[in-house]
Design a protein around this motif. Structure first.
Motif, PDB file in Angstrom:
ATOM      1  N   ILE A   1      -9.918 -10.748  -8.392  1.00  0.00           N
ATOM      2  CA  ILE A   1     -10.142  -9.648  -9.344  1.00  0.00           C
ATOM      3  C   ILE A   1      -9.970  -8.299  -8.657  1.00  0.00           C
ATOM      4  N   ARG A   2     -10.565  -8.150  -7.477  1.00  0.00           N
ATOM      5  CA  ARG A   2     -10.430  -6.900  -6.733  1.00  0.00           C
ATOM      6  C   ARG A   2      -8.978  -6.601  -6.421  1.00  0.00           C
ATOM      7  N   SER A   3      -8.260  -7.621  -5.978  1.00  0.00           N
ATOM      8  CA  SER A   3      -6.857  -7.447  -5.623  1.00  0.00           C
ATOM      9  C   SER A   3      -6.034  -7.029  -6.832  1.00  0.00           C
TER      10      SER A   3
ATOM     11  N   VAL B   1       6.925   9.796   2.188  1.00  0.00           N
ATOM     12  CA  VAL B   1       5.603   9.971   2.800  1.00  0.00           C
ATOM     13  C   VAL B   1       4.515   9.692   1.763  1.00  0.00           C
ATOM     14  N   ARG B   2       4.764  10.106   0.524  1.00  0.00           N
ATOM     15  CA  ARG B   2       3.820   9.797  -0.552  1.00  0.00           C
ATOM     16  C   ARG B   2       3.672   8.283  -0.732  1.00  0.00           C
ATOM     17  N   TYR B   3       4.793   7.590  -0.645  1.00  0.00           N
ATOM     18  CA  TYR B   3       4.734   6.133  -0.771  1.00  0.00           C
ATOM     19  C   TYR B   3       3.912   5.523   0.364  1.00  0.00           C
ATOM     20  N   MET B   4       4.075   6.061   1.572  1.00  0.00           N
ATOM     21  CA  MET B   4       3.267   5.600   2.698  1.00  0.00           C
ATOM     22  C   MET B   4       1.788   5.827   2.410  1.00  0.00           C
ATOM     23  N   LEU B   5       1.463   6.962   1.817  1.00  0.00           N
ATOM     24  CA  LEU B   5       0.069   7.263   1.484  1.00  0.00           C
ATOM     25  C   LEU B   5      -0.467   6.327   0.403  1.00  0.00           C
ATOM     26  N   VAL B   6       0.389   5.944  -0.535  1.00  0.00           N
ATOM     27  CA  VAL B   6      -0.040   4.972  -1.558  1.00  0.00           C
ATOM     28  C   VAL B   6      -0.404   3.647  -0.900  1.00  0.00           C
ATOM     29  N   ILE B   7       0.422   3.202   0.038  1.00  0.00           N
ATOM     30  CA  ILE B   7       0.142   1.962   0.763  1.00  0.00           C
ATOM     31  C   ILE B   7      -1.180   2.073   1.523  1.00  0.00           C
ATOM     32  N   VAL B   8      -1.340   3.187   2.219  1.00  0.00           N
ATOM     33  CA  VAL B   8      -2.546   3.406   3.018  1.00  0.00           C
ATOM     34  C   VAL B   8      -3.792   3.446   2.137  1.00  0.00           C
ATOM     35  N   LEU B   9      -3.738   4.219   1.062  1.00  0.00           N
ATOM     36  CA  LEU B   9      -4.910   4.377   0.204  1.00  0.00           C
ATOM     37  C   LEU B   9      -5.236   3.092  -0.553  1.00  0.00           C
ATOM     38  N   THR B  10      -4.210   2.312  -0.889  1.00  0.00           N
ATOM     39  CA  THR B  10      -4.452   1.006  -1.511  1.00  0.00           C
ATOM     40  C   THR B  10      -5.183   0.080  -0.551  1.00  0.00           C
ATOM     41  N   THR B  11      -4.715   0.056   0.686  1.00  0.00           N
ATOM     42  CA  THR B  11      -5.379  -0.747   1.712  1.00  0.00           C
ATOM     43  C   THR B  11      -6.811  -0.273   1.911  1.00  0.00           C
ATOM     44  N   GLY B  12      -6.997   1.045   2.015  1.00  0.00           N
ATOM     45  CA  GLY B  12      -8.330   1.600   2.195  1.00  0.00           C
ATOM     46  C   GLY B  12      -9.249   1.295   1.028  1.00  0.00           C
ATOM     47  N   ALA B  13      -8.704   1.342  -0.194  1.00  0.00           N
ATOM     48  CA  ALA B  13      -9.508   1.048  -1.385  1.00  0.00           C
ATOM     49  C   ALA B  13     -10.032  -0.385  -1.349  1.00  0.00           C
ATOM     50  N   ASN B  14      -9.175  -1.321  -0.961  1.00  0.00           N
ATOM     51  CA  ASN B  14      -9.612  -2.720  -0.835  1.00  0.00           C
ATOM     52  C   ASN B  14     -10.783  -2.837   0.130  1.00  0.00           C
TER      53      ASN B  14
END
Length: 207
Positions: free
Chosen positions: A148-150, A172-185
């Motif tokens: 569910i979280r994923s 760079v924005r796309y890199m930040l999306v990846i980073v923030l998604t990982t961080g959110a998890n």
């Protein structure tokens, strides 16, 4: 619920989790390839791969060990807390060391001067590794929660890609999306620890 039913449900949720991991990149790949083109996607992949080497070094094999040992101890709350605290702080220290090494290289080596911004952004993956406790939930066999979280985080990530990634200059924005998604998890995982009896990051056993 019988043990057999529990195992079946865990297996189903685990399969769903694996399918989500495979499905969402396929959905976003066509859009990203058209907008960022191969050059932008390649820059992100390259920076991410370098950061992931440092994440791997910082992890010290804790994820595999943690899954196995949490699964062995999950019926003993006291031992689970002690193990969690030990592994969490070992990972925290190793992550701090690897983060310092990574940024020292990025800021001082001429090789990274032309890709400094995306490399700095990718380095956040190493920082967020300090809060990576996925191994705890897998050891607890909390596959429903994981799935569910994923799903929720991946949907938000996909929406962010469509909203914020509009041109080839947005890599760079796309890199930040990846980073923030990982961080959110990872942050969501930390917030959910209380529901699994982990009331504090430092657990001190009573004498």
């Amino acid at each position: 619920m019988s043990k057999h039913d529990g195992l079946f449900q865990n297996s189903v949720y685990n399969v769903i989790y694996k399918l989500l991991d495979a499905l969402f990149p396929l959905v976003s790949a066509a859009y990203l390839g058209r907008v960022l083109m191969s050059d932008g996607v390649g820059k992100v992949a390259y920076a991410q791969n370098i950061a992931q080497y440092f994440v791997l070094a910082a992890s010290l094999g804790i994820p595999n060990y943690g899954i196995r040992e949490i699964a062995r101890r999950r019926k003993d709350e006291e031992q689970t807390k002690e193990l969690f605290s030990s592994l969490f702080f070992i990972n925290l220290i190793s992550t701090l060391i690897c983060t310092a090494l990574y940024y020292a290289l990025i800021l001082n080596l001429p090789y990274f001067s032309s890709r400094k911004m995306i490399s700095l952004a990718a380095g956040l993956l190493i920082i967020f590794n300090a809060f990576n406790v996925d191994w705890f939930y897998q050891g607890q066999e909390a596959f429903k929660y994981i799935a569910i979280r994923s799903f929720v985080v991946k949907v938000i990530s996909l929406a962010a890609i469509f909203v914020f990634i509009r041109s080839s200059e947005d890599y760079v924005r796309y890199m930040l999306v990846i980073v923030l998604t990982t961080g959110a998890n990872y942050i969501i995982n930390m917030l959910q620890l209380r529901k699994f009896g982990i009331l504090s990051l430092i657990h001190i056993s009573e004498p």
